[in-house]
Design a protein around this motif. Structure first.
Motif, PDB file in Angstrom:
ATOM      1  N   SER A   9       0.834  -1.198   0.000  1.00 12.61           N
ATOM      2  CA  SER A   9       0.000   0.000   0.000  1.00 12.61           C
ATOM      3  C   SER A   9       0.868   1.247   0.000  1.00 12.61           C
ATOM      4  CB  SER A   9      -0.858   0.020   1.261  1.00 12.61           C
ATOM      5  OG  SER A   9      -1.639  -1.135   1.355  1.00 12.61           O
ATOM      6  N   SER A  12      -0.357   2.480   5.222  1.00 17.23           N
ATOM      7  CA  SER A  12      -1.237   1.632   6.008  1.00 17.23           C
ATOM      8  C   SER A  12      -0.840   1.786   7.467  1.00 17.23           C
ATOM      9  CB  SER A  12      -1.081   0.171   5.573  1.00 17.23           C
ATOM     10  OG  SER A  12      -1.897  -0.657   6.361  1.00 17.23           O
ATOM     11  N   TYR A  38      -6.316   1.717   8.781  1.00 19.68           N
ATOM     12  CA  TYR A  38      -6.453   2.523   7.568  1.00 19.68           C
ATOM     13  C   TYR A  38      -5.531   1.946   6.507  1.00 19.68           C
ATOM     14  CZ  TYR A  38      -6.132   6.353   4.278  1.00 19.68           C
ATOM     15  OH  TYR A  38      -6.154   7.103   3.133  1.00 19.68           O
ATOM     16  N   ASP A  40      -4.441   2.582   2.207  1.00 17.12           N
ATOM     17  CA  ASP A  40      -4.537   3.322   0.954  1.00 17.12           C
ATOM     18  C   ASP A  40      -3.741   2.540  -0.085  1.00 17.12           C
ATOM     19  OD1 ASP A  40      -4.535   5.077  -1.145  1.00 17.12           O
ATOM     20  OD2 ASP A  40      -3.670   6.757  -0.040  1.00 17.12           O
ATOM     21  N   GLN A  51      -8.082   0.752  -7.068  1.00 17.63           N
ATOM     22  CA  GLN A  51      -7.698   1.644  -5.979  1.00 17.63           C
ATOM     23  C   GLN A  51      -8.726   1.556  -4.863  1.00 17.63           C
ATOM     24  OE1 GLN A  51      -7.403   5.739  -7.158  1.00 17.63           O
ATOM     25  NE2 GLN A  51      -6.798   6.424  -5.147  1.00 17.63           N
ATOM     26  N   LYS A  53      -9.231   3.211  -0.646  1.00 21.08           N
ATOM     27  CA  LYS A  53      -8.826   3.859   0.604  1.00 21.08           C
ATOM     28  C   LYS A  53      -9.906   3.463   1.594  1.00 21.08           C
ATOM     29  CE  LYS A  53      -6.689   7.883  -1.486  1.00 21.08           C
ATOM     30  NZ  LYS A  53      -6.670   9.338  -1.578  1.00 21.08           N
TER      31      LYS A  53
END
Length: 67
Positions: A9, A12, A38, A40, A51, A53
């Protein structure tokens, strides 16, 4: 984590807060807490681009063993 290296990522990270009590006669600790993750991530370009998020969060329960 992540930093865009290879298949990872962009970024993260994870955060958790737990409360537990060690049971001295068993040396185990039941706990409850809350966790947030989290991530991304992006791969590809144009029509082949994938993609996301995302935030994943919520309560957690568990048991820790000490030996």
């Amino acid at each position: 984590g992540g930093f865009g290296l290879s298949f990872s990522s962009k970024i993260s990270w994870n955060i958790a807060a737990n409360l537990g009590y060690e049971l001295p006669w068993y040396r185990i600790t039941p706990f409850i807490g809350y966790r947030g993750l989290y991530d991304d991530y992006a791969k590809g370009s144009g029509n082949d681009r994938f993609q996301f998020k995302t935030w994943t969060y919520g309560p957690q329960i568990g048991v820790a063993f000490r030996f």
